[in-house]
Design a protein around this motif. Structure first.
Motif, PDB file in Angstrom:
ATOM      1  N   GLU A 205       7.676   4.097   3.380  1.00  0.00           N
ATOM      2  CA  GLU A 205       8.764   3.471   4.098  1.00  0.00           C
ATOM      3  C   GLU A 205       9.864   2.910   3.435  1.00  0.00           C
ATOM      4  O   GLU A 205      10.891   3.322   3.618  1.00  0.00           O
TER       5      GLU A 205
ATOM      6  N   ARG B  88       2.152  13.013  -0.851  1.00  0.00           N
ATOM      7  CA  ARG B  88       3.137  13.032   0.258  1.00  0.00           C
ATOM      8  C   ARG B  88       4.634  12.813  -0.210  1.00  0.00           C
ATOM      9  O   ARG B  88       5.549  13.607   0.330  1.00  0.00           O
TER      10      ARG B  88
ATOM     11  N   PRO C 217      -4.880   0.191  -0.412  1.00  0.00           N
ATOM     12  CA  PRO C 217      -5.530   0.354   1.088  1.00  0.00           C
ATOM     13  C   PRO C 217      -4.515   1.398   1.805  1.00  0.00           C
ATOM     14  O   PRO C 217      -3.376   1.764   1.466  1.00  0.00           O
ATOM     15  N   ARG C 218      -5.092   2.057   3.053  1.00  0.00           N
ATOM     16  CA  ARG C 218      -4.404   2.954   3.825  1.00  0.00           C
ATOM     17  C   ARG C 218      -3.890   4.228   3.212  1.00  0.00           C
ATOM     18  O   ARG C 218      -4.164   5.445   3.868  1.00  0.00           O
ATOM     19  N   LEU C 219      -3.375   4.299   2.040  1.00  0.00           N
ATOM     20  CA  LEU C 219      -2.907   5.417   1.379  1.00  0.00           C
ATOM     21  C   LEU C 219      -3.015   5.346  -0.299  1.00  0.00           C
ATOM     22  O   LEU C 219      -2.437   4.448  -0.718  1.00  0.00           O
ATOM     23  N   ASP C 220      -4.009   5.894  -0.966  1.00  0.00           N
ATOM     24  CA  ASP C 220      -4.380   5.883  -2.310  1.00  0.00           C
ATOM     25  C   ASP C 220      -3.044   6.385  -3.032  1.00  0.00           C
ATOM     26  O   ASP C 220      -2.168   7.154  -2.531  1.00  0.00           O
TER      27      ASP C 220
ATOM     28  N   GLU D  75       1.380   3.473   2.282  1.00  0.00           N
ATOM     29  CA  GLU D  75       2.246   3.749   3.526  1.00  0.00           C
ATOM     30  C   GLU D  75       3.466   2.995   3.401  1.00  0.00           C
ATOM     31  O   GLU D  75       4.501   3.536   3.934  1.00  0.00           O
ATOM     32  N   GLN D  76       3.408   1.855   3.012  1.00  0.00           N
ATOM     33  CA  GLN D  76       4.638   0.824   2.731  1.00  0.00           C
ATOM     34  C   GLN D  76       5.415   1.479   1.914  1.00  0.00           C
ATOM     35  O   GLN D  76       6.624   1.195   2.116  1.00  0.00           O
TER      36      GLN D  76
ATOM     37  N   ASP E 207       0.905  -1.134  -0.030  1.00  0.00           N
ATOM     38  CA  ASP E 207      -0.038   0.119  -0.099  1.00  0.00           C
ATOM     39  C   ASP E 207       0.962   1.175   0.143  1.00  0.00           C
ATOM     40  O   ASP E 207       1.988   1.177   0.189  1.00  0.00           O
TER      41      ASP E 207
END
Length: 102
Positions: free
Chosen positions: A17, A44, A34-37, A13-14, A11
Motif C-alpha cells: 500500500e 508481488r 504477518p499477512r504477506l512474508d 500488505e501494508q 507487514d
C-alpha cells in the motif's frame, strides 16, 4: 541518521500500500512478517507496473541459510543480508550500492 527518509510498514500488505501511494527508491524487508512474508512481497512487487516493479529490494533476515538466500534472490530481491553478524555499516554499504548516497 544517514539522511535517508524511511517509511515503515507493519507487514508486506501494508508495504505494498505504501509503495503504491508514494515514491520510494528502495525496499528493505524481512522474510518473516504477518499477512504477506518478504518473499511474497518481492514476488508481488515484481509483478506490479513500472517503475514499482524495478525498485531495488534488499532482504535483511534472521533466516540465514543458503536455501533462504537463494529463495530471496529467486523471488527477485537484489540483495539478501543475514542478520547474524549484522552491522549498520554493512547495511549502509548495501543501500549505497543499490541507490547511492542520501
Amino acid at each position: 541518521a544517514q539522511g535517508y527518509r524511511v517509511e515503515k510498514a507493519a507487514d508486506g500488505e501494508q508495504a505494498l500500500e505504501l509503495l503504491r501511494r508514494g515514491e520510494m527508491d528502495l525496499v528493505v524487508t524481512d522474510v518473516e512478517m504477518p499477512r504477506l512474508d518478504g518473499f511474497g512481497l518481492v514476488r508481488r512487487l515484481r509483478g506490479l507496473p513500472q517503475p514499482l516493479a524495478s525498485l531495488p529490494v534488499l532482504i535483511l533476515s534472521s533466516r540465514d541459510s543458503e536455501a533462504d538466500r537463494i529463495a530471496g534472490l529467486e523471488a527477485g530481491a537484489d540483495r539478501y543480508l543475514p542478520k547474524g553478524g549484522f552491522s549498520e555499516a554493512t547495511l549502509l554499504e548495501a543501500v549505497h550500492d543499490l541507490i547511492g548516497p542520501a
